[in-house]
Design a protein around this motif. Structure first.
Motif, PDB file in Angstrom:
ATOM      1  N   VAL A  11      -7.485  47.285  -0.420  1.00 57.31           N
ATOM      2  CA  VAL A  11      -7.433  48.218  -0.453  1.00 57.31           C
ATOM      3  C   VAL A  11      -8.563  49.190  -1.808  1.00 57.31           C
ATOM      4  O   VAL A  11      -8.945  50.359  -1.138  1.00 57.31           O
ATOM      5  N   PHE A  12      -8.710  48.573  -2.261  1.00 57.63           N
ATOM      6  CA  PHE A  12      -9.310  48.793  -3.441  1.00 57.63           C
ATOM      7  C   PHE A  12     -10.939  48.975  -3.301  1.00 57.63           C
ATOM      8  O   PHE A  12     -11.370  50.102  -3.376  1.00 57.63           O
ATOM      9  N   GLY A  13     -11.134  48.297  -2.320  1.00 60.39           N
ATOM     10  CA  GLY A  13     -12.576  48.852  -1.760  1.00 60.39           C
ATOM     11  C   GLY A  13     -12.607  49.594  -1.126  1.00 60.39           C
ATOM     12  O   GLY A  13     -13.347  50.398  -0.802  1.00 60.39           O
ATOM     13  N   THR A  14     -11.288  49.760  -0.456  1.00 59.64           N
ATOM     14  CA  THR A  14     -12.018  50.926   0.741  1.00 59.64           C
ATOM     15  C   THR A  14     -11.680  52.795  -0.216  1.00 59.64           C
ATOM     16  O   THR A  14     -12.401  53.344  -0.064  1.00 59.64           O
ATOM     17  N   VAL A  15     -10.899  52.137  -1.434  1.00 56.89           N
ATOM     18  CA  VAL A  15     -10.824  53.400  -2.048  1.00 56.89           C
ATOM     19  C   VAL A  15     -11.947  54.094  -3.181  1.00 56.89           C
ATOM     20  O   VAL A  15     -12.681  54.577  -2.747  1.00 56.89           O
ATOM     21  N   LEU A  16     -12.958  53.122  -2.659  1.00 60.22           N
ATOM     22  CA  LEU A  16     -13.725  53.221  -3.670  1.00 60.22           C
ATOM     23  C   LEU A  16     -14.975  53.548  -3.312  1.00 60.22           C
ATOM     24  O   LEU A  16     -16.144  54.740  -3.264  1.00 60.22           O
ATOM     25  N   THR A  17     -15.338  52.925  -1.412  1.00 58.75           N
ATOM     26  CA  THR A  17     -15.794  53.945  -0.061  1.00 58.75           C
ATOM     27  C   THR A  17     -15.123  55.081  -0.555  1.00 58.75           C
ATOM     28  O   THR A  17     -16.153  56.433  -0.126  1.00 58.75           O
ATOM     29  N   LEU A  18     -14.297  55.607  -0.531  1.00 57.77           N
ATOM     30  CA  LEU A  18     -14.058  57.398  -0.351  1.00 57.77           C
ATOM     31  C   LEU A  18     -13.876  57.610  -1.644  1.00 57.77           C
ATOM     32  O   LEU A  18     -14.375  59.346  -1.298  1.00 57.77           O
ATOM     33  N   SER A  19     -13.947  56.576  -2.392  1.00 56.76           N
ATOM     34  CA  SER A  19     -14.706  58.156  -3.914  1.00 56.76           C
ATOM     35  C   SER A  19     -15.134  57.810  -4.568  1.00 56.76           C
ATOM     36  O   SER A  19     -16.062  58.560  -5.266  1.00 56.76           O
ATOM     37  N   VAL A  20     -16.973  57.408  -3.617  1.00 58.96           N
ATOM     38  CA  VAL A  20     -17.901  57.445  -3.957  1.00 58.96           C
ATOM     39  C   VAL A  20     -18.385  59.255  -3.683  1.00 58.96           C
ATOM     40  O   VAL A  20     -18.150  60.166  -2.711  1.00 58.96           O
ATOM     41  N   VAL A  21     -18.884  59.461  -4.975  1.00 56.58           N
ATOM     42  CA  VAL A  21     -19.321  60.893  -5.032  1.00 56.58           C
ATOM     43  C   VAL A  21     -21.307  60.911  -4.494  1.00 56.58           C
ATOM     44  O   VAL A  21     -22.122  60.329  -5.255  1.00 56.58           O
ATOM     45  N   ILE A  22     -21.570  61.854  -4.053  1.00 58.28           N
ATOM     46  CA  ILE A  22     -22.515  61.836  -3.373  1.00 58.28           C
ATOM     47  C   ILE A  22     -23.052  62.985  -3.882  1.00 58.28           C
ATOM     48  O   ILE A  22     -23.156  63.999  -3.413  1.00 58.28           O
ATOM     49  N   TRP A  23     -24.228  62.619  -5.008  1.00 58.41           N
ATOM     50  CA  TRP A  23     -24.508  63.075  -5.695  1.00 58.41           C
ATOM     51  C   TRP A  23     -26.059  63.191  -5.898  1.00 58.41           C
ATOM     52  O   TRP A  23     -26.771  63.704  -6.451  1.00 58.41           O
ATOM     53  N   ARG A  24     -26.336  62.519  -5.219  1.00 61.94           N
ATOM     54  CA  ARG A  24     -27.582  61.783  -5.065  1.00 61.94           C
ATOM     55  C   ARG A  24     -27.989  62.113  -3.595  1.00 61.94           C
ATOM     56  O   ARG A  24     -28.071  61.226  -2.537  1.00 61.94           O
ATOM     57  N   SER A  25     -29.015  62.493  -2.834  1.00 59.88           N
ATOM     58  CA  SER A  25     -30.359  62.751  -1.988  1.00 59.88           C
ATOM     59  C   SER A  25     -30.948  62.252  -2.148  1.00 59.88           C
ATOM     60  O   SER A  25     -32.094  62.015  -1.136  1.00 59.88           O
ATOM     61  N   ASP A  26     -31.548  61.512  -2.901  1.00 56.56           N
ATOM     62  CA  ASP A  26     -33.624  60.470  -2.787  1.00 56.56           C
ATOM     63  C   ASP A  26     -32.546  59.341  -2.649  1.00 56.56           C
ATOM     64  O   ASP A  26     -34.278  58.271  -2.805  1.00 56.56           O
ATOM     65  N   VAL A  27     -31.441  58.511  -2.362  1.00 58.55           N
ATOM     66  CA  VAL A  27     -31.538  57.132  -2.100  1.00 58.55           C
ATOM     67  C   VAL A  27     -30.439  57.227  -1.157  1.00 58.55           C
ATOM     68  O   VAL A  27     -29.072  58.231  -0.635  1.00 58.55           O
ATOM     69  N   MET A  28     -30.824  56.092  -0.236  1.00 56.66           N
ATOM     70  CA  MET A  28     -29.859  55.783   0.458  1.00 56.66           C
ATOM     71  C   MET A  28     -28.418  55.543  -0.310  1.00 56.66           C
ATOM     72  O   MET A  28     -28.365  54.089  -0.608  1.00 56.66           O
ATOM     73  N   VAL A  29     -27.556  55.956  -0.200  1.00 57.55           N
ATOM     74  CA  VAL A  29     -25.410  55.488  -0.651  1.00 57.55           C
ATOM     75  C   VAL A  29     -25.214  54.952   0.432  1.00 57.55           C
ATOM     76  O   VAL A  29     -23.860  54.895  -0.140  1.00 57.55           O
ATOM     77  N   LEU A  30     -25.198  54.746   1.683  1.00 52.93           N
ATOM     78  CA  LEU A  30     -23.898  53.886   2.435  1.00 52.93           C
ATOM     79  C   LEU A  30     -24.927  53.173   3.618  1.00 52.93           C
ATOM     80  O   LEU A  30     -25.787  53.457   4.096  1.00 52.93           O
ATOM     81  N   THR A  31     -24.450  52.005   3.587  1.00 53.04           N
ATOM     82  CA  THR A  31     -24.924  50.908   5.046  1.00 53.04           C
ATOM     83  C   THR A  31     -24.299  51.695   6.087  1.00 53.04           C
ATOM     84  O   THR A  31     -23.378  52.056   6.274  1.00 53.04           O
ATOM     85  N   PRO A  32     -25.155  51.335   7.331  1.00 52.16           N
ATOM     86  CA  PRO A  32     -25.028  51.257   8.439  1.00 52.16           C
ATOM     87  C   PRO A  32     -23.253  50.609   8.767  1.00 52.16           C
ATOM     88  O   PRO A  32     -23.029  50.881   9.494  1.00 52.16           O
ATOM     89  N   TRP A  33     -23.052  49.825   7.518  1.00 51.12           N
ATOM     90  CA  TRP A  33     -21.985  49.200   8.559  1.00 51.12           C
ATOM     91  C   TRP A  33     -20.812  49.968   7.034  1.00 51.12           C
ATOM     92  O   TRP A  33     -19.942  49.416   6.523  1.00 51.12           O
ATOM     93  N   LEU A  34     -20.943  51.099   7.339  1.00 47.99           N
ATOM     94  CA  LEU A  34     -20.625  51.700   6.283  1.00 47.99           C
ATOM     95  C   LEU A  34     -20.516  50.876   4.384  1.00 47.99           C
ATOM     96  O   LEU A  34     -18.961  51.723   3.973  1.00 47.99           O
ATOM     97  N   ALA A  35     -20.794  50.140   3.754  1.00 48.39           N
ATOM     98  CA  ALA A  35     -20.751  49.912   2.211  1.00 48.39           C
ATOM     99  C   ALA A  35     -21.723  50.568   1.265  1.00 48.39           C
ATOM    100  O   ALA A  35     -22.803  50.669   1.662  1.00 48.39           O
ATOM    101  N   PRO A  36     -21.086  50.588   0.148  1.00 50.25           N
ATOM    102  CA  PRO A  36     -21.385  51.600  -0.794  1.00 50.25           C
ATOM    103  C   PRO A  36     -22.423  51.846  -1.396  1.00 50.25           C
ATOM    104  O   PRO A  36     -22.967  49.563  -1.661  1.00 50.25           O
ATOM    105  N   ILE A  37     -23.687  51.865  -1.790  1.00 53.63           N
ATOM    106  CA  ILE A  37     -24.755  51.260  -2.425  1.00 53.63           C
ATOM    107  C   ILE A  37     -24.197  52.052  -3.219  1.00 53.63           C
ATOM    108  O   ILE A  37     -25.162  53.222  -3.336  1.00 53.63           O
TER     109      ILE A  37
END
Length: 295
Positions: A11-37
């Motif tokens: 549950v909290f893994g999903t919450v965190l994935t959805l709550s990632v604030v994409i403030w970074r455009s200079d780095v990869m922030v999500l893997t192809p299998w949708l895990a946050p970086i």
């Protein structure tokens, strides 16, 4: 080992994935299998702290202090008290062959130090590989009832900045600072196809450091059990994977994808300089003479 249901982690893994604030455009922030970086600027620590406080989460940290590596433990513990999981319940588990060498430091409320006496080993490679079995066994004996998440660190690290609940997930790995901007062709995976750590050259998502990994106690049990069994399989053939436990860890993550990745901010080595994208060096390797400490 009897595993507990892990409804909260998903549950909290999903919450965190959805709550990632994409403030970074200079780095990869999500893997192809949708895990946050996790990078600086991709999460709100106040929201996450509130969520994990509601769960009354207990976090364990394991470290192995064998032979000459005892010179690092005081710095690790002192900096952890300043920067690691501030405001949360923490158990430090120090595995050592010299109990007297572990310093008596003042811990904050809700934090505990457990010292576990183990045998020393002749080679530093044996120390790093043996820990997989010891962590696995101690999880089944004690940790399954004492902590919810387990963080596993090398002794020759020190905290330089905040490392909090943003790292927690079912199972997480840390992108090696020497490979985060490189292609898989340059990864130093085990390439001998007769090793249990073998990864083909055309496979591999990221190269993970062996100095820092973790997750729920149930998932860390699975990870360490896999790595230990792979080591034993190779030992029966009288071989070892190229980078020992790190090679087997990378093999595990190839087929058991981590649910969260930590950026090189969480395992930096000043040898690699100061790239612009690494804005905060949270956990760093202590400079050392490898020949002396591994002799």
């Amino acid at each position: 080992m009897t595993c507990r249901p892990s409804k909260w982690s998903s549950v909290f893994g999903t919450v965190l994935t959805l709550s990632v604030v994409i403030w970074r455009s200079d780095v990869m922030v999500l893997t192809p299998w949708l895990a946050p970086i996790i990078w600086n600027g991709t999460y709100n620590i106040n929201i996450l702290n509130e969520l994990f406080h509601l769960r009354r989460v207990r976090i364990g940290l394991t470290v192995f202090v064998i032979r000459k590596y005892k010179i690092f433990i005081k710095t690790l513990l002192q900096t952890a008290e300043r920067f690691f999981m501030a405001g949360h319940k923490v158990h430090y588990y120090v595995f050592t062959d010299d109990v007297k060498a572990i310093p008596n430091i003042t811990l904050k409320e809700g934090r505990h130090l457990v010292i576990l006496n183990i045998s020393g080993y002749r080679r530093w490679q044996d120390i790093t590989m043996r820990r997989m079995q010891l962590i696995r066994d101690y999880i089944s004996q004690k940790l399954i009832d004492e902590v919810d998440y387990l963080v596993c660190l090398d002794a020759d690290l020190k905290f330089r900045d905040d490392v909090g609940v943003e790292i927690l997930s079912d199972v997480f790995g840390v992108i090696h600072p020497g490979f985060f901007s490189k292609s898989r062709d340059s990864f130093t995976n085990e390439r001998r196809n007769y090793s249990a750590g073998y990864i083909p050259k055309d496979e591999g998502d990221f190269y993970y450091t062996g100095c820092f990994f973790g997750g729920t106690v149930e998932e860390v049990y699975k990870l360490t059990d896999f790595c230990h069994n792979a080591m034993m399989e190779d030992k029966a053939k009288n071989i070892e994977a190229l980078w020992h436990d790190e090679s087997y860890l990378n093999k595990y993550f190839l087929y058991h994808k981590p649910t969260k990745l930590l950026s090189p901010e969480y395992a930096w080595n000043d040898y690699y300089g100061s790239p612009v994208v690494v804005k905060r060096k949270r956990l760093v390797h202590v400079p050392k003479d490898y020949k002396k400490v591994r002799d």
